[in-house]
Design a protein around this motif. Structure first.
Motif, PDB file in Angstrom:
ATOM      1  N   GLN A  54       0.850  -1.193   0.000  1.00 61.81           N
ATOM      2  CA  GLN A  54       0.000   0.000   0.000  1.00 61.81           C
ATOM      3  C   GLN A  54       0.884   1.241   0.000  1.00 61.81           C
ATOM      4  N   THR A  55       0.348   2.331  -0.499  1.00 69.26           N
ATOM      5  CA  THR A  55       1.099   3.582  -0.581  1.00 69.26           C
ATOM      6  C   THR A  55       0.416   4.657   0.251  1.00 69.26           C
ATOM      7  N   THR A  56       1.207   5.357   1.047  1.00 69.18           N
ATOM      8  CA  THR A  56       0.722   6.500   1.804  1.00 69.18           C
ATOM      9  C   THR A  56       1.209   7.764   1.115  1.00 69.18           C
ATOM     10  N   ALA A  57       0.275   8.551   0.603  1.00 72.99           N
ATOM     11  CA  ALA A  57       0.622   9.765  -0.135  1.00 72.99           C
ATOM     12  C   ALA A  57       0.620  10.968   0.789  1.00 72.99           C
ATOM     13  N   MET A  58       1.652  11.778   0.677  1.00 73.84           N
ATOM     14  CA  MET A  58       1.773  13.002   1.459  1.00 73.84           C
ATOM     15  C   MET A  58       2.011  14.167   0.507  1.00 73.84           C
ATOM     16  N   ASN A  59       1.628  15.368   0.947  1.00 72.95           N
ATOM     17  CA  ASN A  59       1.858  16.584   0.157  1.00 72.95           C
ATOM     18  C   ASN A  59       1.322  16.419  -1.263  1.00 72.95           C
ATOM     19  N   THR A  60       0.033  16.145  -1.353  1.00 70.59           N
ATOM     20  CA  THR A  60      -0.601  15.906  -2.645  1.00 70.59           C
ATOM     21  C   THR A  60      -1.290  17.167  -3.155  1.00 70.59           C
ATOM     22  N   SER A  61      -1.578  17.177  -4.436  1.00 70.25           N
ATOM     23  CA  SER A  61      -2.289  18.307  -5.051  1.00 70.25           C
ATOM     24  C   SER A  61      -3.719  18.363  -4.529  1.00 70.25           C
ATOM     25  N   LYS A  62      -4.250  19.593  -4.445  1.00 66.73           N
ATOM     26  CA  LYS A  62      -5.596  19.803  -3.928  1.00 66.73           C
ATOM     27  C   LYS A  62      -6.565  20.284  -5.004  1.00 66.73           C
ATOM     28  N   ASP A 147       3.832  14.828  -4.026  1.00 67.48           N
ATOM     29  CA  ASP A 147       3.198  14.654  -5.329  1.00 67.48           C
ATOM     30  C   ASP A 147       2.489  15.955  -5.699  1.00 67.48           C
ATOM     31  N   LEU A 148       3.281  16.997  -5.915  1.00 66.11           N
ATOM     32  CA  LEU A 148       2.740  18.318  -6.250  1.00 66.11           C
ATOM     33  C   LEU A 148       2.965  18.680  -7.713  1.00 66.11           C
ATOM     34  N   GLY A 149       3.457  17.734  -8.499  1.00 70.11           N
ATOM     35  CA  GLY A 149       3.689  18.027  -9.900  1.00 70.11           C
ATOM     36  C   GLY A 149       4.993  18.791 -10.121  1.00 70.11           C
ATOM     37  N   THR A 150       5.074  19.411 -11.280  1.00 72.08           N
ATOM     38  CA  THR A 150       6.316  20.109 -11.669  1.00 72.08           C
ATOM     39  C   THR A 150       6.145  21.611 -11.692  1.00 72.08           C
ATOM     40  N   TRP A 152       6.412  25.530 -10.660  1.00 71.41           N
ATOM     41  CA  TRP A 152       7.567  26.271 -10.161  1.00 71.41           C
ATOM     42  C   TRP A 152       7.542  26.402  -8.646  1.00 71.41           C
ATOM     43  N   TRP A 153       6.337  26.365  -8.073  1.00 67.39           N
ATOM     44  CA  TRP A 153       6.208  26.579  -6.637  1.00 67.39           C
ATOM     45  C   TRP A 153       6.256  25.276  -5.835  1.00 67.39           C
ATOM     46  N   ALA A 154       6.375  24.131  -6.494  1.00 73.09           N
ATOM     47  CA  ALA A 154       6.273  22.849  -5.787  1.00 73.09           C
ATOM     48  C   ALA A 154       7.351  22.685  -4.722  1.00 73.09           C
ATOM     49  N   LEU A 155       8.623  22.898  -5.085  1.00 77.48           N
ATOM     50  CA  LEU A 155       9.701  22.701  -4.110  1.00 77.48           C
ATOM     51  C   LEU A 155       9.635  23.711  -2.966  1.00 77.48           C
ATOM     52  N   PRO A 156       9.409  25.027  -3.242  1.00 75.90           N
ATOM     53  CA  PRO A 156       9.254  25.955  -2.112  1.00 75.90           C
ATOM     54  C   PRO A 156       8.120  25.575  -1.167  1.00 75.90           C
ATOM     55  N   VAL A 157       7.010  25.082  -1.713  1.00 76.58           N
ATOM     56  CA  VAL A 157       5.893  24.669  -0.860  1.00 76.58           C
ATOM     57  C   VAL A 157       6.274  23.465  -0.004  1.00 76.58           C
ATOM     58  N   LEU A 158       7.034  22.543  -0.573  1.00 76.24           N
ATOM     59  CA  LEU A 158       7.493  21.390   0.208  1.00 76.24           C
ATOM     60  C   LEU A 158       8.394  21.830   1.363  1.00 76.24           C
ATOM     61  N   VAL A 159       9.241  22.821   1.119  1.00 74.05           N
ATOM     62  CA  VAL A 159      10.095  23.345   2.184  1.00 74.05           C
ATOM     63  C   VAL A 159       9.241  24.006   3.263  1.00 74.05           C
ATOM     64  N   LEU A 160       8.247  24.786   2.847  1.00 68.35           N
ATOM     65  CA  LEU A 160       7.355  25.425   3.817  1.00 68.35           C
ATOM     66  C   LEU A 160       6.581  24.388   4.622  1.00 68.35           C
ATOM     67  N   ALA A 161       6.126  23.328   3.957  1.00 66.38           N
ATOM     68  CA  ALA A 161       5.395  22.272   4.664  1.00 66.38           C
ATOM     69  C   ALA A 161       6.286  21.579   5.688  1.00 66.38           C
ATOM     70  N   ALA A 162       7.542  21.362   5.317  1.00 68.03           N
ATOM     71  CA  ALA A 162       8.489  20.738   6.244  1.00 68.03           C
ATOM     72  C   ALA A 162       8.715  21.624   7.463  1.00 68.03           C
ATOM     73  N   CYS A 163       8.872  22.919   7.236  1.00 67.65           N
ATOM     74  CA  CYS A 163       9.085  23.851   8.357  1.00 67.65           C
ATOM     75  C   CYS A 163       7.848  23.936   9.238  1.00 67.65           C
ATOM     76  N   ALA A 250      10.745  14.175  -4.249  1.00 64.44           N
ATOM     77  CA  ALA A 250      10.278  14.837  -5.462  1.00 64.44           C
ATOM     78  C   ALA A 250      11.329  14.818  -6.562  1.00 64.44           C
ATOM     79  N   LEU A 251      12.588  14.935  -6.186  1.00 66.10           N
ATOM     80  CA  LEU A 251      13.659  15.009  -7.179  1.00 66.10           C
ATOM     81  C   LEU A 251      14.168  13.638  -7.618  1.00 66.10           C
ATOM     82  N   LEU A 252      14.068  12.632  -6.736  1.00 65.92           N
ATOM     83  CA  LEU A 252      14.743  11.356  -7.005  1.00 65.92           C
ATOM     84  C   LEU A 252      13.818  10.166  -7.211  1.00 65.92           C
ATOM     85  N   ARG A 253      12.514  10.354  -7.105  1.00 66.90           N
ATOM     86  CA  ARG A 253      11.624   9.189  -7.128  1.00 66.90           C
ATOM     87  C   ARG A 253      11.697   8.414  -8.442  1.00 66.90           C
ATOM     88  N   ASP A 254      12.041   9.090  -9.524  1.00 66.01           N
ATOM     89  CA  ASP A 254      12.142   8.389 -10.807  1.00 66.01           C
ATOM     90  C   ASP A 254      13.526   7.776 -11.031  1.00 66.01           C
TER      91      ASP A 254
END
Length: 259
Positions: A54-62, A147-150, A152-163, A250-254
């Protein structure tokens, strides 16, 4: 640790009121997450699909529209900090600068960054091994950390979510609860253990490996806070761990097969 005494301000609130307040603060955020996580792991374990498949998805698109998705992400991150503001507000009834008292400030940037980086390494490196072992034993789901897609704001949002995660969990689970439970007469060992168990419980949605790993993390961070009386190194450590997990995924999953 049992020899340590955690100094806290005197309070006129009774232990009963302190306990009620702490429960309400928890139910406003992380405690509610713990309840949902228990239900989530029950649902996953009774599913016919093995847990490690099973997969647990985090930080997904809304939303499908990028601008609306970004708005959802930023609002969710902002509202996640309301519990922190509430905890500090409640402590402010008995102290002038609650953030200063908890060590949630910028007075010691160098030592805080250094200790935070060390804690991140101590927790993160074994944590990867625990995750892989738990998955191989069928005790953990696969974590899709971003899983926020590509956009431009995806990586900054991930950093904000982490903080946000780091600030919410460490200020509330460590700074606020350690203060309130100590004022209510709990021993330091009990405070550290219960806080760690609650931390593990609201990560149960990931699987049993996530529970164990976060309990151990909570015990370590609780012991560090008991000695340093500063939340900021814990926030730094937690933020680093989540940034590496979210942005790294986000950067290495592929490119990395085991992610």
């Amino acid at each position: 640790m049992s020899q340590l005494v955690l100094p806290v301000p005197r309070t006129r609130l009774s232990p009963r009121v302190l306990h009620q307040e702490a429960v309400l603060v928890l139910l406003a955020g992380l405690g509610a997450s713990a309840i949902y996580s228990v239900l989530s792991i029950i649902r996953k374990t009774v599913d016919t699909t093995p847990l490690n498949q099973q997969t647990t998805a985090m930080n997904t698109s809304k939303a499908e529209q990028p601008w609306l998705d970004l708005a959802f992400q930023l609002v969710e991150i902002s509202l996640g900090l309301v519990t922190v503001a509430l905890a500090l507000h409640l402590l402010a009834r008995e102290m002038q600068r609650p953030a200063h008292f908890l060590g949630f400030d910028l007075r010691k940037p160098g030592p805080d960054l250094a200790l935070g980086a060390l804690l991140a390494a101590v927790i993160g490196i074994p944590g990867i091994g625990l995750y892989l072992v738990a998955r191989s034993m069928g005790l953990n789901t696969q974590i899709a950390a971003a899983d926020l897609g590509t956009y431009w704001w995806a990586l900054p949002v991930l950093v904000l979510a982490a903080c946000q995660n780091a600030i919410l969990e460490e200020v509330v689970m460590i700074g606020y609860l350690f203060t309130r439970w100590t004022q209510a007469g709990w021993s330091l060992v009990t405070v550290v253990v219960v806080s760690a168990l609650v931390r593990g419980t609201y990560h149960l949605y990931q699987g049993f490996g996530g529970f164990v790993g976060n309990v151990v993390m909570g015990l370590l961070l609780g012991a560090v806070y008991a000695r340093t009386r500063r939340v900021m190194p814990l926030v730094v450590a937690h933020a680093v761990l989540d940034i590496v997990a979210f942005v790294g995924y986000a950067l290495l999953r592929d490119q990395v097969s085991w992610l």
